[in-house]
Design a protein around this motif. Structure first.
Motif, PDB file in Angstrom:
ATOM      1  N   ILE A 177       0.143 -26.585 -10.196  1.00 59.36           N
ATOM      2  CA  ILE A 177       0.833 -25.222  -9.776  1.00 59.36           C
ATOM      3  C   ILE A 177       0.414 -24.105 -10.556  1.00 59.36           C
ATOM      4  O   ILE A 177       0.136 -24.282 -11.801  1.00 59.36           O
ATOM      5  N   SER A 178      -0.123 -23.059  -9.886  1.00 57.28           N
ATOM      6  CA  SER A 178      -0.715 -22.094 -10.451  1.00 57.28           C
ATOM      7  C   SER A 178       0.154 -20.893 -10.485  1.00 57.28           C
ATOM      8  O   SER A 178       0.275 -20.277  -9.251  1.00 57.28           O
ATOM      9  N   PRO A 179       0.378 -20.333 -11.399  1.00 59.11           N
ATOM     10  CA  PRO A 179       1.327 -18.868 -11.365  1.00 59.11           C
ATOM     11  C   PRO A 179       0.682 -17.840 -11.057  1.00 59.11           C
ATOM     12  O   PRO A 179       1.101 -16.764 -10.492  1.00 59.11           O
ATOM     13  N   MET A 180      -0.803 -17.558 -11.221  1.00 55.93           N
ATOM     14  CA  MET A 180      -1.484 -16.405 -10.745  1.00 55.93           C
ATOM     15  C   MET A 180      -2.422 -16.756  -9.864  1.00 55.93           C
ATOM     16  O   MET A 180      -3.712 -16.819  -9.583  1.00 55.93           O
ATOM     17  N   VAL A 181      -1.897 -16.491  -8.665  1.00 55.15           N
ATOM     18  CA  VAL A 181      -2.504 -16.649  -7.430  1.00 55.15           C
ATOM     19  C   VAL A 181      -2.698 -14.922  -6.845  1.00 55.15           C
ATOM     20  O   VAL A 181      -1.685 -14.316  -6.726  1.00 55.15           O
ATOM     21  N   TYR A 182      -3.924 -14.715  -6.504  1.00 57.05           N
ATOM     22  CA  TYR A 182      -4.144 -13.208  -5.760  1.00 57.05           C
ATOM     23  C   TYR A 182      -4.465 -13.228  -4.628  1.00 57.05           C
ATOM     24  O   TYR A 182      -5.223 -14.081  -3.852  1.00 57.05           O
ATOM     25  N   ALA A 183      -4.043 -12.361  -3.741  1.00 55.34           N
ATOM     26  CA  ALA A 183      -4.104 -12.100  -2.530  1.00 55.34           C
ATOM     27  C   ALA A 183      -5.344 -11.106  -2.105  1.00 55.34           C
ATOM     28  O   ALA A 183      -4.997 -10.031  -2.715  1.00 55.34           O
ATOM     29  N   VAL A 184      -6.308 -11.193  -1.755  1.00 54.02           N
ATOM     30  CA  VAL A 184      -7.484 -10.291  -1.483  1.00 54.02           C
ATOM     31  C   VAL A 184      -7.609  -9.840  -0.076  1.00 54.02           C
ATOM     32  O   VAL A 184      -7.701 -11.082   0.791  1.00 54.02           O
ATOM     33  N   ARG A 185      -7.393  -8.937   0.229  1.00 50.51           N
ATOM     34  CA  ARG A 185      -7.452  -8.394   1.478  1.00 50.51           C
ATOM     35  C   ARG A 185      -8.544  -7.262   1.553  1.00 50.51           C
ATOM     36  O   ARG A 185      -8.663  -6.431   0.841  1.00 50.51           O
ATOM     37  N   LEU A 186      -9.420  -7.339   2.526  1.00 55.42           N
ATOM     38  CA  LEU A 186     -10.518  -6.520   2.834  1.00 55.42           C
ATOM     39  C   LEU A 186     -10.173  -5.640   4.244  1.00 55.42           C
ATOM     40  O   LEU A 186     -10.203  -6.224   5.125  1.00 55.42           O
ATOM     41  N   TYR A 187     -10.228  -4.230   3.961  1.00 55.20           N
ATOM     42  CA  TYR A 187     -10.183  -3.405   4.818  1.00 55.20           C
ATOM     43  C   TYR A 187     -11.535  -2.647   5.319  1.00 55.20           C
ATOM     44  O   TYR A 187     -12.143  -2.456   4.205  1.00 55.20           O
ATOM     45  N   ASP A 188     -11.435  -2.437   6.663  1.00 57.78           N
ATOM     46  CA  ASP A 188     -12.883  -1.517   6.812  1.00 57.78           C
ATOM     47  C   ASP A 188     -12.542  -0.033   7.232  1.00 57.78           C
ATOM     48  O   ASP A 188     -13.168   0.717   7.769  1.00 57.78           O
ATOM     49  N   SER A 189     -11.433   0.328   6.945  1.00 61.00           N
ATOM     50  CA  SER A 189     -11.058   1.704   7.265  1.00 61.00           C
ATOM     51  C   SER A 189      -9.678   2.121   6.264  1.00 61.00           C
ATOM     52  O   SER A 189      -9.701   1.354   5.429  1.00 61.00           O
ATOM     53  N   ASN A 190      -9.362   3.185   6.316  1.00 58.03           N
ATOM     54  CA  ASN A 190      -8.448   3.563   5.353  1.00 58.03           C
ATOM     55  C   ASN A 190      -6.971   3.444   5.745  1.00 58.03           C
ATOM     56  O   ASN A 190      -5.760   3.558   5.202  1.00 58.03           O
ATOM     57  N   ASN A 191      -6.772   2.513   6.841  1.00 57.55           N
ATOM     58  CA  ASN A 191      -5.426   1.924   7.475  1.00 57.55           C
ATOM     59  C   ASN A 191      -5.108   0.864   6.609  1.00 57.55           C
ATOM     60  O   ASN A 191      -5.500  -0.111   6.525  1.00 57.55           O
ATOM     61  N   SER A 192      -4.069   1.124   5.497  1.00 58.32           N
ATOM     62  CA  SER A 192      -3.615  -0.020   4.740  1.00 58.32           C
ATOM     63  C   SER A 192      -2.786  -1.100   5.082  1.00 58.32           C
ATOM     64  O   SER A 192      -2.244  -1.824   4.506  1.00 58.32           O
ATOM     65  N   THR A 193      -2.569  -1.136   6.490  1.00 58.01           N
ATOM     66  CA  THR A 193      -1.764  -1.936   7.224  1.00 58.01           C
ATOM     67  C   THR A 193      -2.509  -3.029   8.070  1.00 58.01           C
ATOM     68  O   THR A 193      -2.069  -4.203   8.298  1.00 58.01           O
ATOM     69  N   ASP A 194      -3.808  -2.423   8.366  1.00 59.18           N
ATOM     70  CA  ASP A 194      -4.701  -3.404   9.151  1.00 59.18           C
ATOM     71  C   ASP A 194      -6.070  -3.993   8.358  1.00 59.18           C
ATOM     72  O   ASP A 194      -6.920  -3.291   8.453  1.00 59.18           O
TER      73      ASP A 194
END
Length: 121
Positions: A14-31
């Motif tokens: 069990i690791s308490p420090m999990v990072y979600a890394v999201r890559l965006y190709d535009s300035n749209n922070s939802t897609d």
């Protein structure tokens, strides 16, 4: 701090420090175009659950910033041989993509890869 629980032949980590890394190709922070999850193991980022084709398209330009932001020297994890070939091809100018061993993950034969930036003199 990680927690390890052993029960017979099964081990839970069990690791308490999990990072979600999201890559965006535009300035749209939802897609976001792709993502992966990562936990830190010393100075290594253990990457898994890679989704989206944008990962391979955007990784060459974003890898240095990702490593710096996570404060790790490399990303490592299981990928298929086909994914390794794509990663090695896309990152050939900026990173070393090494197969460290072959193993089984999710009932599939996969290769454990290390992705680290090349050091230029």
């Amino acid at each position: 701090m990680d927690c390890e629980i052993k029960q017979g032949e099964v081990t839970f980590e069990i690791s308490p420090m999990v990072y979600a890394v999201r890559l965006y190709d535009s300035n749209n922070s939802t897609d976001y175009t792709s993502s992966f999850q990562c936990f830190k193991y010393g100075d290594v980022g253990m990457a898994y659950a890679i989704t989206g084709a944008g990962f391979y398209r955007l990784l060459p330009s974003m890898l240095p910033k990702i490593l710096l932001s996570l404060q790790v020297s490399s990303l490592q994890g299981y990928v298929t041989k086909a994914h390794h070939r794509v990663m090695a091809s896309r990152l050939k100018h900026i990173a070393d993509v090494s197969i460290l061993w072959t193993g089984v993950c999710a009932n599939r034969e996969m290769v454990w890869v290390r992705v680290s930036l090349r050091v230029h003199p």
